[in-house]
Design a protein around this motif. Structure first.
Motif, PDB file in Angstrom:
ATOM      1  N   VAL A 281     -17.052  -4.720  -7.212  1.00 46.96           N
ATOM      2  CA  VAL A 281     -17.833  -5.679  -6.328  1.00 46.96           C
ATOM      3  C   VAL A 281     -17.016  -6.223  -5.072  1.00 46.96           C
ATOM      4  N   ARG A 282     -17.408  -5.658  -3.792  1.00 46.66           N
ATOM      5  CA  ARG A 282     -16.495  -6.331  -2.664  1.00 46.66           C
ATOM      6  C   ARG A 282     -17.194  -7.564  -2.142  1.00 46.66           C
ATOM      7  N   LYS A 283     -16.672  -8.647  -2.000  1.00 44.40           N
ATOM      8  CA  LYS A 283     -17.089  -9.720  -1.305  1.00 44.40           C
ATOM      9  C   LYS A 283     -17.688  -9.419   0.121  1.00 44.40           C
TER      10      LYS A 283
END
Length: 122
Positions: free
Chosen positions: A49-51
């Protein structure tokens, strides 16, 4: 473009000649696409998951970067303009100083002539 059309046509003619000599089942088996259970398991794993970069933070960073670059450009332009005007003003001051010195010398010469003329009258 024409070469692409010709090569596509040549491939289709070549493929038609190859398929006519092979039985139907061999061509169907050769073109069968499938996935293995291992490939399906690899596809099921989740990506990290990318911020997300927020619009406010990205917009603020872009605004600050743009205004810094614009300010630097304006500062450079103003500095070059100041230097050019300062050089012109310095040249004008030196020219005025030289004209004042010539005028002062001319006035002194006139005063000396007037003094000499007054002495001759007496």
């Amino acid at each position: 473009m024409a070469a692409r059309i010709v090569s596509t046509g040549a491939r289709s003619v070549f493929a038609a000649s190859m398929t006519s000599s092979m039985p139907m089942r061999a061509t169907a088996a050769a073109r069968n696409f499938h996935t293995t259970s291992r490939n399906l398991a690899d596809a099921a794993t989740a990506l990290p998951v990318r911020k997300p970069v927020g619009a406010f933070r990205g917009g603020l960073l872009g605004f600050l970067l743009g205004s810094t670059l614009a300010g630097g450009g304006v500062y450079g332009y103003t500095l070059r303009d100041y230097k050019a005007s300062n050089e012109l003003l310095t040249e004008d001051i030196y020219a005025l100083q030289a004209a004042c010195q010539r005028l002062n010398a001319y006035v002194k010469a006139l005063e000396e002539k007037m003094d000499a003329a007054e002495r001759k009258r007496k």
